[in-house]
Design a protein around this motif. Structure first.
Motif: not given
Length: 125
Positions: A89-96
């Motif tokens: 839930a708190h992990a950053p989104l993948d750039a793509e």
């Protein structure tokens, strides 16, 4: 000669027949005068019945929509709670993936600029 009582009976029967004819003709004329009022009252009753049925149908449709809205709100609350408790839930989104989401947001704003966040999105660019 005809006895007097036969004449009296005939006179009474004639009077009775005359009163009966006058009574029924008056009833028939009165009914004819009242017929338009009766028909108007029947039409008003039919309209009132249709209006009442329409109100019941409308209320039923409103109740269905309210139940659907409540069910959707409960589903969103349940899914949101699960999403907040998930391990990523708190992990950053993948750039793509973030780029795909921004592109989808831009398409949404182009299709429906009145959506919340679209005007602020245009001002930020």
């Amino acid at each position: 000669m005809i006895p007097r009582w036969w004449i009296a009976v005939a006179a009474v029967l004639t009077l009775l027949a005359a009163f009966t004819v006058a009574y029924w003709s008056g009833r028939r004329e009165g009914a004819a005068r009242e017929r338009p009022k009766t028909e108007a009252a029947s039409a008003q009753a039919a309209v009132a019945g249709l209006e009442a049925q329409g109100a019941r149908d409308s209320l039923q449709r409103v109740e269905v929509v309210v139940r659907q809205r409540e069910a959707a709100a409960q589903s969103v609350a349940r899914v949101t709670h699960k999403a907040l408790l998930s391990e990523d839930a708190h992990a950053p989104l993948d750039a793509e993936r973030a780029a795909r989401l921004r592109a989808a947001d831009r398409e949404l704003c182009l299709a429906a600029p009145e959506l919340a966040g679209c005007a602020a999105d245009r001002n930020a660019r």
